[in-house]
Design a protein around this motif. Sequence first.
Motif, PDB file in Angstrom:
ATOM      1  N   GLU A 220       0.824  -1.211   0.000  1.00  0.00           N
ATOM      2  CA  GLU A 220       0.000   0.000   0.000  1.00  0.00           C
ATOM      3  C   GLU A 220       0.857   1.260   0.000  1.00  0.00           C
ATOM      4  N   PHE A 221       1.939   1.268   0.787  1.00  0.00           N
ATOM      5  CA  PHE A 221       2.852   2.420   0.763  1.00  0.00           C
ATOM      6  C   PHE A 221       3.353   2.668  -0.658  1.00  0.00           C
ATOM      7  N   LEU A 222       3.793   1.593  -1.297  1.00  0.00           N
ATOM      8  CA  LEU A 222       4.356   1.719  -2.643  1.00  0.00           C
ATOM      9  C   LEU A 222       3.277   2.032  -3.671  1.00  0.00           C
ATOM     10  N   GLY A 223       2.092   1.446  -3.480  1.00  0.00           N
ATOM     11  CA  GLY A 223       0.986   1.743  -4.386  1.00  0.00           C
ATOM     12  C   GLY A 223       0.554   3.189  -4.278  1.00  0.00           C
ATOM     13  N   ASP A 224       0.491   3.721  -3.047  1.00  0.00           N
ATOM     14  CA  ASP A 224       0.139   5.125  -2.864  1.00  0.00           C
ATOM     15  C   ASP A 224       1.189   6.035  -3.504  1.00  0.00           C
ATOM     16  N   GLY A 260       7.874  11.391  -0.285  1.00  0.00           N
ATOM     17  CA  GLY A 260       9.064  11.220   0.536  1.00  0.00           C
ATOM     18  C   GLY A 260       8.766  10.484   1.829  1.00  0.00           C
ATOM     19  N   VAL A 261       7.635  10.811   2.457  1.00  0.00           N
ATOM     20  CA  VAL A 261       7.224  10.114   3.676  1.00  0.00           C
ATOM     21  C   VAL A 261       6.969   8.640   3.386  1.00  0.00           C
ATOM     22  N   LEU A 262       6.282   8.369   2.289  1.00  0.00           N
ATOM     23  CA  LEU A 262       5.961   6.981   1.927  1.00  0.00           C
ATOM     24  C   LEU A 262       7.227   6.179   1.643  1.00  0.00           C
ATOM     25  N   GLU A 263       8.201   6.793   0.999  1.00  0.00           N
ATOM     26  CA  GLU A 263       9.471   6.105   0.729  1.00  0.00           C
ATOM     27  C   GLU A 263      10.158   5.707   2.034  1.00  0.00           C
TER      28      GLU A 263
END
Length: 295
Positions: A220-224, A260-263
């Motif tokens: 989900e992090f990567l999908g977002d 950046g936060v998701l990465e």
Amino acid sequence: MAYRMKRSDETCEEALRRIAVEEIDAALAEIDDTAMDLHEKVHQVRKRAKRLRGLIRLVRASFPDYAAENAAIRDAARRLSGLRDFEGMVETVDKLAEATGPEGLAPLRDHLIAVRDGAVAGSDVVADLAAFRADLVALRARAEGWSLTETGFKAMRPGLEKVFARARRDRRLAAETPETAVIHDWRKAVKYHWYHTRLLQPLDPSPMDRRAEQVRRLSEFLGDHHDLAVLDAWLAGLADPPGGEAVRTALRTRIAARQGVLETEAQALATRLFASPARDLSRRWKRLWKAWRAA
């Protein structure tokens, strides 16, 4: 529970056929459900297609029809991609609002909804779904006769290791070069590993459930992240952005900050999930497989 190996499956081949038919039948039921919202229907059946691709990728090395069937499922799902793209951007704006606050996003959301609804009105979604349905019916007939060249865990081990190794490699690449294309490739490998973990959940239910949940979160992090990249590219290409140029610039800055936060979150989680080499994981899961089959 659906999308799982079962002890009652006498062979991997039997499990492959059963799970494929179950997923196809569920997709057909969703297409035929007159009470289901059109956007939700498209979303659900596209997820079924992805699960099917994850299933056959697990046994890829021992499945002679893999390339043809993977292409058939992929191409069938592409019939519905246009409608889903705009609906996906609306959902991306909603997630951005949830994560960073709703300020300034209403004009963009309203514009996207208008574009989405115009796309629906200007296309024949019903015909596309009917064609997708016909593809699934044909696929179901073939799936009942699918065969594998290997048996037991040997049929799955190469596919399991290849996907895991790719996710592990792509994590390192994304850490070194966090470009959109690199992170998108990483996400695809992570999602396939998620499917494989779900399929093999009965081998050790509680630990596998925990791993599946963690891999799902990573996906989900990567999908977002990818969805934000799609939204950003669409925004950049607009001749007349909602709210004007200053609003567009602010939105794109906001998108980049959220990415950046998701990465950071994705790397922290993935470092733990993919710490060991692929062969170590497959050895552990092979031992679990043997114990499960012997029980």
